[in-house]
Scaffold this motif. Sequence first.
Motif, PDB file in Angstrom:
ATOM      1  N   UNK A   1      -6.517   1.425  -5.841  1.00  0.00           N
ATOM      2  CA  UNK A   1      -5.057   1.468  -5.708  1.00  0.00           C
ATOM      3  C   UNK A   1      -4.508   2.761  -6.294  1.00  0.00           C
ATOM      4  N   UNK A   2      -5.041   3.127  -7.433  1.00  0.00           N
ATOM      5  CA  UNK A   2      -4.553   4.337  -8.098  1.00  0.00           C
ATOM      6  C   UNK A   2      -4.892   5.573  -7.285  1.00  0.00           C
ATOM      7  N   UNK A   3      -6.101   5.565  -6.747  1.00  0.00           N
ATOM      8  CA  UNK A   3      -6.506   6.706  -5.919  1.00  0.00           C
ATOM      9  C   UNK A   3      -5.646   6.793  -4.658  1.00  0.00           C
TER      10      UNK A   3
ATOM     11  N   UNK B   1       0.810  -1.209   0.000  1.00  0.00           N
ATOM     12  CA  UNK B   1       0.000   0.000   0.000  1.00  0.00           C
ATOM     13  C   UNK B   1       0.844   1.260   0.000  1.00  0.00           C
ATOM     14  N   UNK B   2       1.981   1.198   0.686  1.00  0.00           N
ATOM     15  CA  UNK B   2       2.844   2.375   0.764  1.00  0.00           C
ATOM     16  C   UNK B   2       3.494   2.690  -0.572  1.00  0.00           C
ATOM     17  N   UNK B   3       4.095   1.674  -1.189  1.00  0.00           N
ATOM     18  CA  UNK B   3       4.884   1.979  -2.385  1.00  0.00           C
ATOM     19  C   UNK B   3       4.202   1.570  -3.674  1.00  0.00           C
ATOM     20  N   UNK B   4       3.127   0.806  -3.583  1.00  0.00           N
ATOM     21  CA  UNK B   4       2.312   0.551  -4.768  1.00  0.00           C
ATOM     22  C   UNK B   4       2.847  -0.504  -5.722  1.00  0.00           C
ATOM     23  N   UNK B   5       3.970  -1.083  -5.403  1.00  0.00           N
ATOM     24  CA  UNK B   5       4.537  -2.093  -6.306  1.00  0.00           C
ATOM     25  C   UNK B   5       4.876  -3.345  -5.507  1.00  0.00           C
ATOM     26  N   UNK B   6       4.482  -4.489  -6.067  1.00  0.00           N
ATOM     27  CA  UNK B   6       4.672  -5.746  -5.349  1.00  0.00           C
ATOM     28  C   UNK B   6       6.152  -6.073  -5.161  1.00  0.00           C
TER      29      UNK B   6
ATOM     30  N   UNK C   1     -10.782  10.173 -10.462  1.00  0.00           N
ATOM     31  CA  UNK C   1      -9.606   9.320 -10.294  1.00  0.00           C
ATOM     32  C   UNK C   1      -8.432   9.877 -11.080  1.00  0.00           C
ATOM     33  N   UNK C   2      -7.261   9.750 -10.503  1.00  0.00           N
ATOM     34  CA  UNK C   2      -6.090  10.203 -11.261  1.00  0.00           C
ATOM     35  C   UNK C   2      -5.924   9.345 -12.502  1.00  0.00           C
TER      36      UNK C   2
END
Lengths: 189, 69
Positions: free
Chosen positions: A108-110, A26-31, A166-167
Motif C-alpha cells: 500500500x505504501x509503495x 487504492x487511489x486515495x489510500x484512506x478508507x 520502500x518509501x
Amino acid sequence: MSQTAPPDFKRELTQVVPHLRAFARGLCGRADMADDLVQETLLRAWAARDRFLSGTSMRAWTFTILRNTYLTELRRNRFRGDYDEALAERILVEPAGQEAPLHLADLSRALMALPAERREALLLVGAGGFSYEEAAAISGCALGTIKSRVGRGRAQLATMIEEGHLPRRHSGATEDIITQLGRLTPPKG
Amino acid sequence: MAVNSEHNQEDQARDHTNTAAEHPITTDTPPVETPPWASALRDLYQQVVEEPLPDALAELLARLDREDE
C-alpha cells in the motif's frame, strides 16, 4: 427526459459498489475518504443514469465517474491522497512463496508513492482486471499511454518491493500526488 | 458426425505427432512468473471488494430507491 432508472440500473450499480470502494481505496489510500468518494460517485451516477447505455459496462462507467470525481475533489483539496497507516497495519500479511512475506501494508505504501497516473493504471489493469482499452477509456488517454503507465508502474513497484526501496512511513506521498495532478487528464465537463 | 469427429481427432493427433517429431517436445511457453507483489496487488483490491458494505453506503443505495417512488 425521464428520470426513471432502467430496471437493471440499480442492481448493476449496487453490484459495482465493492469494486468502486477498492478502486477508491487504492487511489486515495484512506478508507474514510474512499467511501466519501464512492458516495459522491453513486450520487453522480444516479443523477446521470439516463446517460448510461444499457448493455455496456457499469463498472467501467462508474469507474470513470469516480476517477473524474477524485481528480475534481483533489483539486479542491477535499480528497487529499494519504496513506492510512493504522488501517494498513491491520491488513494481513501476504505469503510470498519462499521469499520473505510481503506485507500488504508495504505494498500500500509503495503504491501511494507511485506517480498518480501510474498508480491509477496499475489499479485498473493490475488489480481491477480491466483491459488496456478499457483502462485507457476510463483514464481518458491513448492506449499506448496506458500501456506505458502500467509498464513503468510495474517496474517502479517491483524495484521498491523487491529491492526494499520502500518509501518511509508518512513520506510526503500526499504532496507528491498533488504535484502530479497536473499531468493527469482533467475530467471532462 | 461422430465418425467425422473421430476422424478429425485422428487427423489432429497425427498432425500433432508429425509436428512433435519435427520439433522435439519442449515447453514452448515458459511459465509466466508472477512477482509476489502482483498477486498481492490483486489481493489488496480483492480484500476491499470482500469487505461488508458500510452502513452509510447501504443507506445511500436505499435512498436512491426511495427517490424513484
